[in-house]
Every structure is written in structure tokens, then in C-alpha cells.
Scaffold this active site. Structure first.
Site, short mmCIF file in Angstrom:
data_model
loop_
_atom_site.label_atom_id
_atom_site.label_comp_id
_atom_site.label_asym_id
_atom_site.label_seq_id
_atom_site.Cartn_x
_atom_site.Cartn_y
_atom_site.Cartn_z
N HIS A 33 3.10 6.50 11.63
CA HIS A 33 4.39 5.81 11.78
C HIS A 33 5.51 6.78 12.15
CE1 HIS A 33 4.13 1.59 10.99
NE2 HIS A 33 3.69 1.67 9.74
N GLU A 38 3.80 -2.06 13.63
CA GLU A 38 2.64 -2.22 12.75
C GLU A 38 1.34 -2.39 13.55
OE1 GLU A 38 2.77 -1.24 9.96
OE2 GLU A 38 4.86 -1.44 9.37
N GLY A 41 0.80 -1.23 0.00
CA GLY A 41 0.00 0.00 0.00
C GLY A 41 0.83 1.27 0.00
N ALA A 42 1.77 1.35 0.94
CA ALA A 42 2.55 2.57 1.06
C ALA A 42 3.72 2.33 2.01
CB ALA A 42 1.68 3.69 1.62
N MET A 43 4.62 3.31 2.07
CA MET A 43 5.80 3.14 2.91
C MET A 43 6.12 4.45 3.62
SD MET A 43 8.20 1.26 4.07
CE MET A 43 9.33 1.98 5.27
N GLU A 44 6.41 4.33 4.93
CA GLU A 44 6.51 5.49 5.81
C GLU A 44 7.89 6.13 5.86
OE1 GLU A 44 6.03 2.24 6.86
OE2 GLU A 44 7.20 1.83 8.68
N ASN A 45 8.72 6.04 4.82
CA ASN A 45 10.06 6.64 4.85
C ASN A 45 10.02 8.03 5.48
OD1 ASN A 45 10.82 4.52 2.89
ND2 ASN A 45 9.54 5.76 1.54
N HIS A 92 -2.16 6.12 8.50
CA HIS A 92 -1.25 5.06 8.97
C HIS A 92 0.21 5.46 8.76
CE1 HIS A 92 -0.14 0.76 9.66
NE2 HIS A 92 0.86 1.08 8.84
N GLU A 93 0.53 5.88 7.55
CA GLU A 93 1.94 6.22 7.28
C GLU A 93 2.35 7.45 8.09
OE1 GLU A 93 3.26 3.82 5.92
OE2 GLU A 93 1.48 2.96 4.98
N1 B3K Z 1 5.94 -0.53 6.58
C1 B3K Z 1 5.44 -0.74 5.24
C2 B3K Z 1 5.48 -2.15 4.83
C3 B3K Z 1 6.72 -2.60 4.14
C4 B3K Z 1 6.47 -3.98 3.57
C5 B3K Z 1 7.68 -4.61 3.01
N2 B3K Z 1 7.40 -5.86 2.35
C6 B3K Z 1 4.05 -0.25 5.10
C7 B3K Z 1 3.30 0.00 6.32
O1 B3K Z 1 2.98 -0.90 7.09
O2 B3K Z 1 3.03 1.14 6.60
ZN ZN Z 2 2.64 0.20 8.76
#
Ligand code: B3K
Ligand code: ZN
Length: 870
Positions: free
Chosen positions: A308, A327, A268-272, A304-305
């Protein structure tokens, strides 16, 4: 089900929690210089590393071409280091080492969508969680090594957007063709939160002033044509920022927050840190192009992101076994946020429906694992419903027990103690305990055990003593990988209702967490226990697990009439829904008569539709064939479930015939309503339309065609399209064509077009093949694969016939091209052992034939767990 020893995975590939060791070196600072060229990318890095424990200086790297390696200015020759497929070990490294590394990588041919990769013709993005950074350069790529990153990004000017984490401190030309930017991220972070983006994108800008007065520039990057679809996400972002301040006292900490949308993304997405990267499906929201459900999802994933940033980024995980720390907590936070956006009851219904449809089956099959597993082969296989959704439930249970204020004291303590650290689940529970003053340490058992507990309860009324006694018993299915299972603390939220008047009673019981209340919580933490309510004047109806206060399978000897009573009189909308689900499951799996459900619905709906159309729509949820199948552990016959479900749907269609038509015609979607009400009206209309079509009402197709043509709303258009396509209406092919022409340049809408067709109840190998050979089908885009495979899997009869080969072929193809997705898709078949013969053996044979053909750790681990059932 017996689980045998793992047949494929070699013991030495397994990583164990008990083997955790502190890193031998930390990284004080890292400078990265990433230069993107058409046929390769050059990555130069400078790491300042300091010894903190005994051990070699080991860097992790995968698929990297090492050009040069310097330590404290000295160029190392090949005998001064060891290089293998995963590690680079520097011999006799000094305690303080400045390491300069130059590597070449190939994002332009990276199909795995991990590390740095080309995501479409003019966009490069990164995905580094959990172990992608090692595909960019050699690094101690583990979450407990935190450092400050300075990043220079250089590329051709045809990519005007060059982004990395943190603040932009410099930008300029390299020559007439190339330019660069320089970014500095002031916050220490692990490598999995590193991100960079190189591309040609447009941007939507806004800003937000935090509670501390910080003015944060907000930017959402997407394709030019998609910018108008970014407004809902932008509003959700600002709303999330405010919500985290108000509910957790957490303001944002940087001067900018960027979100980049890409259509080529595994999840879905990534919280960099400060630079989220999103699947377009989780950022683009527009009533014309995306459904109401998708719009709700965008808002929750944005939240959600964002959440994080505190739960995940500023406080991160010590190791990947602790994944559910960030998570589970962040999902619980985004669910609470979404409960504030729409009807809280419906949000809870939707979240529990997901838990029961995905996590419960996962936890009862060969892929079962604790929310915090103690071993894994491939960590990417553990981004599961158990880690995310069950993890969220554990936090919800603790929050329920503590109540709002104490929970907040607990979270405040967590942020105070651990800001800037990489911690464990134990640290989290200890902080909650210290902050709230209530010992929660036995909740750790939930994190460490697999399986869904069974909660058996019995109730007895004593008219003479005017007491009502509830007895509880809990049990867990044995699991050879995790022996010595213990009782877990189960908060049972409950209410008593007067069976005659339907009124809710005040609870008197010394055993309650809070006594003399209407909404009580009993903490059941033994193998067995009994509680007594006094002063109960007449035989009551008890409502248990209100709001689904614990992730357990409840067994209580309700009569159908008790459930019908709860459907009508429960004041908690979630439990009204829970009563419908219990009734429907009895009808579908235990052959109860549907009359009681139908009558209760007829009594409840007319007023409810007026008051809360969204909740009313959910009370029509008939458990899916997939969910019903997951409740059967032996001799599962998908066709017989389909038949029973169709029989029920036909009966409902007939019983609600006139009501459906009248209500459908009376519900006017043009009336101005707030989003959640309007969404409810649309959901109801689609359900009623489907019933009319099933009932054989000839006007249903005309109404559907009209609904399709008259609307500019995707939920309405798609609802009508489904009815026409799935019932093979004469209009079906014309509307499919029309949809195609309207939306052919809109990938997310086209995903729906693929999905509707793949989900046709009579889909077959040829119709699915036609879809996968369509010119718009694309095996490099996970969303498109999921549209067809997910659509197919909506009909288990199809999954377990021609679908078996579809999923096996995909897993084999993706094993090399994109093993994360390959492994995911194979899991669709994980409950193969429950099937009746001959299908059971057919699937087993097909899975065994796949075994020698796969190479990735991802697919092999999944396959070997699936085959460990005897
Ligand atoms: N932390 C990422 C998930 C990364 C998955 C890698 N296979 C998204 C999330 O939970 O917000
Ligand atoms: Zn997450």
C-alpha cells in the site's frame, strides 16, 4: 429476487459519486499535539489552509468537545461558526487561514475502535480509515486533501512508547511524570493515513537497505512475550520490500517502517504511512501457537500493507468510491507475492476459494454492488469481498491480457503520472493503457457493474475439417439499482488436450491473443462469439478459464469423464482442482454418482502426494455446506445439503479407508521439508485422520490423541483436537482442557479453542451460550467474537436455526458498541430469502423486529438492503 426501494435509509443520508466536488480549501500543513490523560485526551491542532475553489470552509468532526477555535490568531465567538453533529463551518473564512483548534476526546471509553482508542489496559492506537480522523479533531477528513503532518505526542511515562508517522525529530520530559515525542512526516498524506500509538510495548528491530541505498530501520512493536512470534513477519517485510523493487520498481521512501500489534482491532491491519497498525492475528506467527494458514496470512497481510505504500499511500484515492483502486490493486499484488512464496497453483486455489465462497454469494444477493459503487450510506459497509477480491480479479485480468512486460510498462506509467496524487479508477486504466499501448478502457465496465457474469460455452469437433469450434455467450442478471448492463471483456485462458494421450496440444487460432501457443488467452468481449482451432487431429478435451482467468460462472457441458480427465491430465494445478470442484458440485447438488471422482482421485493421488502434498490436500476439498447453500437461490434447505454432504463424506471415508490409514502412517511430519511441503503433509494428515474417524476406525481416536500429544505444531495439534471434539471422542474433554491450560495466556490460540467448540456440528443454543459466557469471552475484542460466531457459521444448519437469534442479538448489541463489526456479522444472514419456509419467514420476522432497534448507519444500511428483497 426483487429489490424494492430502500425502506429505512432516508434519501438524504446517501452519498453519490456523481456529486463529487473538489475541496474548497486545501491544507498546506498540519501540526497536532495529542496529550493523553487517564480520563480524557486533549488534541490541539494548527492547520494552514488555502482556498482553491468556491465554497465554505467546512471541517468534519464527530464526538468532539470543542474547547476553542482561532482563525489567524483571533478567538472565534459562537456566532462566527456553526457546529452540528458532523461539521464545523467557519463563516466568511479568509482565503488563507491559520486555524487553531482545541478539542477534548475520550479514547478511554471508545469501544468502536475508530479514531484514537484504548486497546487494552496499556495501549492507545488509532484507526482512521476511512473516516476515523474526524473523531480525533476537526479536519477536512477526505482522501483528496493531502498535507504534511507534524505530530507531538505526550503521555504519562508509564507509556514508554510514543509513536507517530514519519521521523522522530525530538523527545524529552514534560515533568517528572510525563514525556513527549515529536514526529515529522515529510510525505504529504490524507488524514486517513495518520496514526499514533501510546503504550507499553517491546520491540523487535532489524533493518533493510533499499535498491537506492537507503538504510531503513524496521521495528515491530508487540507485547514482550510475543516478540519471539514476530520474526516471520519481519522476514516477510524484508521480502516484500525486495519484491516490490524487483516486480514493480518501487523502493521504500522513509528511513523507518514501524508495525504495531494490537489484539483490539476491527480488521486485519492498516497501512498508515510508515506506522502500520496490525491485528495481532496478522502479525504474530509461530508454529507452536498459530496454524499454517495463519502463518501464510501473516505473510500476505504484511506484504499487503507494505505494498500500500505505493498503491494507496503515495498514490491515493480521490474519494471513497474509488476504494477498489487501492484495495483491488494491492490485493492483486499481495496475491502475486504469495504465489511466489508457496505453490502458485495452491495460492490461486485458496484465493479463488475465498472469492467463490464470499464474493460470488455477496454479488448474487441483496448486498450486491459494483467494485466501484456509485452510492453509499456508510462507507465502512463497502470494505467488501467485491471491492477487495473482485477488484483484484479485474487487475489480474488486465495483467493476464498484457503479459508481464506490458503490464509493467503500464504500472510504471501509473507511478510516473500520479505519484503524490489522489486519483480515480479511470486514471489507473488510462495509465495502464498509455504505458502498455493496449486499450483497456472497456475494463471500466467491470468496475461499474454488479453481478457475476455467466459465461456459457460450447465445443464442437469436426473430424473432417480437423477443427474444434468454441462458442461463447455471456449474460448478467438484471439489477434494478444498476440498469443497462453491458458485456464485459473476459479473458479466457484455455488449453486443448489430446483425449487419448493426455498430451497438451499447440493451439492454432487466429482469434487468440497470442497465436500458436500451448497456453492461450482468448479475449471474449461481445455478447456472443465463436472461435475456431485448426489442425486438431483428434477430438480434444478443452480446459477453460485456466488459473481462473476471469471471475465468472462458467457453464460448459463437460461429461463427468471429461472432468475426471482434467483432474488427471491438466498440467495447471489450479484447473485440476477446478475439475474436482465441478465434479463434487454435481455429486452434491445434481445427484451425480461419486464413482468417477473417486476413481480419478485414486489414479492421481499416489504420485501427486509424493510430488506436491499441498496440492494433493486441496484435491480433497469437498465444497462446504455454506458454499453449496450459496449456489441455491430458492427453497434452500440446509439440512438436506448437510445430509447429502455427509453421505458423500461417508462414502469417501469408506472408499479411501485403507489408503487413508496407510498414507497417514507413512507421512512423517518430522522429515525435514521446506515450509510449503511440510504444510501440505500436515494438511493431508489432518484430512486423512478425519476420514479415518468418520469411517468408524477405532484406532483413529488413538492416533488423534497421539498426534495431539506428540506435536508442538499448532496445525497438527488443532487438526487432532477437531477430530476428537467434533466426533465426541471419549478423549475430547480432556484434550480441550489440556489445550486450555497450555494456551490460556495466548489469545490467538484461545481463539482457536473457542472456534473448534463453536463449530461442533451438534452445537446448540446452550453450548454457544456457555462459550459466550465463558470468562475468557470478550465482546470488546472482535477476534474473540469472530471465533465463536465464525465457528458457529461453519455449520449452516446451526446458523439457520438457533444461530439466527445469535446474530441478531449481536448486531443489536454491537449497533452501539462497535457498529462496523455489528454490520459485518448481520451480513451472515443476508441470504435469508433463499431459505425454504418456514425458516424464510422466521428470519424475515426477526430481521424486521430488529429494524426499529438499531441506530447506526452501518447496521441500518445493511439491514435495509437485506430487507429490500421481496
Ligand atoms: N485499508 C485497511 C482497511 C480499513 C478498513 C476500515 N473499515 C486495511 C487494508 O485493506 O489494508
Ligand atoms: Zn488494503
Amino acid at each position: 429476487m426483487n429489490i424494492a426501494a430502500n425502506p429505512i435509509i432516508e434519501a438524504d443520508q446517501t452519498v453519490y459519486l456523481k456529486d463529487y466536488q473538489k475541496p474548497s480549501y486545501l491544507v498546506d500543513s498540519v501540526h497536532l499535539d495529542i496529550q493523553v490523560y487517564a480520563d480524557h485526551t486533549l488534541v490541539n491542532s494548527k492547520l494552514v489552509m488555502q482556498r482553491q475553489a468556491v465554497g465554505n470552509l467546512v471541517l468534519l468532526g464527530r464526538d468532539l468537545e470543542l474547547k476553542s477555535l482561532h482563525v489567524n490568531g483571533h478567538l472565534l465567538s459562537e456566532n462566527e461558526y456553526q457546529l452540528d453533529t458532523e461539521t464545523l463551518t467557519i463563516n466568511n473564512a479568509p482565503d488563507l487561514a491559520e486555524i487553531e483548534i482545541s478539542v477534548i476526546i475520550h479514547p478511554e471509553t471508545n469501544t468502536q475502535l475508530e479514531g484514537l482508542y484504548l486497546a487494552g489496559s496499556d495501549l492507545f492506537v488509532t484507526q482512521n480509515e476511512p473516516e476515523g480522523f474526524r473523531k480525533i479533531t476537526f479536519y477536512p477528513d477526505r482522501p483528496d486533501v493531502l498535507s504534511v503532518f507534524t505530530t507531538r505526542v505526550e503521555a504519562d511515562k508509564k507509556y514508554p512508547v510514543l509513536l507517530a508517522n514519519g521521523n522522530l525529530i525530538e523527545s524529552g520530559e514534560v515533568n517528572s511524570e510525563r514525556h513527549y515525542t515529536l514526529w515529522q512526516d515529510p510525505t504529504k498524506k490524507p488524514s486517513y493515513l495518520f496514526a499514533c500509538v501510546i503504550g507499553d510495548l517491546a520491540v523487535l528491530k532489524d533493518h533493510y537497505v533499499t535498491s537506492e541505498g537507503r538504510n531503513v530501520a524496521l521495528e515491530i512493536y508487540a507485547e514482550e512475550k510475543d516478540i519471539p512470534k514476530c520474526h516471520i513477519a519481519m522476514e516477510a517485510l524484508k521480502h516484500s520490500m525486495r519484491w516490490d523493487e524487483e516486480h514493480y520498481g518501487r523502493p521504500y521512501d522513509l528511513d523507518n517502517y514501524m508495525i504495531v500489534a494490537t489484539s483490539a482491532f476491527n480488521m486485519g491491519a492498516m497501512e498508515n504511512k510508515g506506522l502500520n497498525i496490525f491485528n495481532t492475528s496478522c502479525v504474530l506467527a509461530d508454529e507452536e501457537y498459530t496454524t499454517d494458514a495463519a502463518i501464510m496470512r501473516v505473510q500476505s497481510v504484511i506484504a499487503h500493507e507494505y505494498f500500500h505504500n505505493w498503491t494507496g499511500n503515495r498514490i491515493t484515492c480521490r474519494d471513497w468510491f474509488q476504494l477498489c483502486l487501492k484495495e483491488g490493486l494491492t490485493v492483486f499484488r499481495d496475491q502475486s507475492f504469495s504465489e511466489d512464496l508457496q505453490s502458485a497453483a495452491v495460492q490461486r486455489i485458496d484465493d479463488v476459494a475465498v472469492l467463490k465462497a464470499h464474493q460470488f454469494p455477496e454479488d448474487s444477493g441483496p448486498l450486491s454492488h459494483p467494485p466501484r459503487p456509485d452510492h453509499f450510506v456508510e462507507i465502512n459497509n463497502f470494505y467488501t469481498a467485491t471491492v477487495y477480491e473482485k477488484g483484484a480479479e479485474i487487475n489480474r485480468m488486465m495483467a493476464t491480457l498484457l503479459g508481464k512486460d506490458k503490464f509493467r510498462q503500464g504500472t510504471d506509467e501509473y507511478f510516473k503520472r500520479h505519484d503524490g496524487q489522489a486519483v480515480t479508477v479511470e486514471d489507473w486504466v488510462a495509465a495502464l493503457t498509455a504505458g502498455s499501448g493496449i486499450d483497456l478502457s472497456n475494463f471500466l465496465t467491470w468496475y461499474n457493474q454488479p453481478g457475476t457474469p455467466k459465461l456459457e460455452a460450447q465445443g464442437e469437433y469436426n473430424p473432417t475439417a480437423q477443427t474444434y469450434t468454441l462458442s461463447f455467450k455471456q449474460s448478467l442478471k438484471e439489477n434494478s439499482k444498476y440498469p443497462n448492463l453491458k458485456a464485459v471483456p473476459i479473458p479466457v485462458a484455455l488449453a486443448l488436450f489430446d483425449a487419448q494421450t493426455g498430451e497438451q496440444l499447440v493451439l492454432h487460432s487466429a482469434a487468440l491473443f497470442e497465436n500458436e501457443v500451448k497456453d492461450g488467452v482468448y479475449l471474449f468481449d461481445q455478447d456472443q462469439a465463436t472461435i475456431v482451432f485448426t489442425d486438431v487431429k483428434t477430438a480434444p478435451v478443452v480446459s477453460l478459464l485456466r488459473n481462473f482467468s476471469a471471475p465468472v460462472n462458467l457453464e460448459f457441458n463437460y461429461s463427468d469423464e471429461d472432468l475426471a480427465f482434467l483432474l488427471q491430465f491438466e498440467t495447471n494445478g489450479f484447473n485440476q482442482w477446478q475439475a474436482t470442484q465441478a465434479l463434487l458440485e454435481r455429486i452434491l447438488l445434481n445427484d451425480h454418482d461419486a464413482e468417477v471422482y473417486i476413481q480419478a482421485m485414486k489414479d492421481t493421488l499416489p504420485t501427486l502426494i509424493e510430488k506436491d502434498p499441498l496440492l494433493a490436500s486441496r484435491l480433497f476439498d469437498v465444497p462446504t455446506e455454506g458454499y453449496l447453500g450459496s449456489r441455491i437461490d430458492v427453497n434452500y434447505n440446509p439440512s438436506s445439503i448437510q445430509e447429502k454432504r455427509n453421505t458423500l463424506l461417508n462414502r469417501l471415508a469408506n472408499e479411501f479407508g485403507t489408503f487413508s490409514k496407510e498414507t497417514y502412517l507413512a507421512l512423517d511430519p518430522q522429515v525435514q521439508r521446506e515450509f510449503s511441503q511440510a504444510m501440505g503433509v500436515r494438511a493431508l494428515k489432518n484430512i486423512l485422520l478425519a476420514m479415518l474417524a468418520r469411517q468408524g476406525d477405532q484406532s483413529a481416536f488413538v492416533l488423534a490423541e497421539k498426534q495431539y500429544n506428540d506435536t508442538s505444531n499448532m496445525s497438527e495439534r488443532l487438526g487432532a483436537l477437531r477430530v476428537l471434539v467434533w466426533n465426541d471422542a471419549p478423549q475430547a474433554s480432556a484434550v480441550l482442557q489440556d489445550f486450555y491450560h497450555r494456551f490460556k495466556d495466548e489469545a490467538l490460540s484461545m481463539d482457536q479453542w473457542f472456534m473448534v467448540q463453536a463449530a461442533h456440528p451438534n452445537a446448540n443454543a446452550d453450548s454457544i451460550k456457555a462459550l459466550t459466557q465463558h470468562e475468557d469471552y470478550d465482546l470488546s475484542i472482535p477476534n474473540r467474537i469472530r471465533a465463536v460466531s465464525g465457528g458457529l457459521n461453519l455449520n449452516p444448519v446451526n446458523t439457520w436455526s438457533f444461530g439466527i437469534q445469535h446474530f441478531i442479538d449481536l448486531a443489536q448489541y454491537l449497533d452501539e458498541k462497535n457498529p462496523i463489526i455489528g454490520s459485518r456479522l448481520l451480513q451472515v444472514l443476508s441470504r435469508w430469502y433463499t431459505l425454504a419456509e418456514p425458516q424464510r419467514t422466521d428470519v424475515k420476522t426477526a430481521l424486521e423486529a430488529l429494524k426499529p432497534l438499531v441506530k447506526s448507519k452501518n447496521v441500518s444500511e445493511t439491514l435495509s438492503s437485506m430487507l429490500s428483497v421481496e
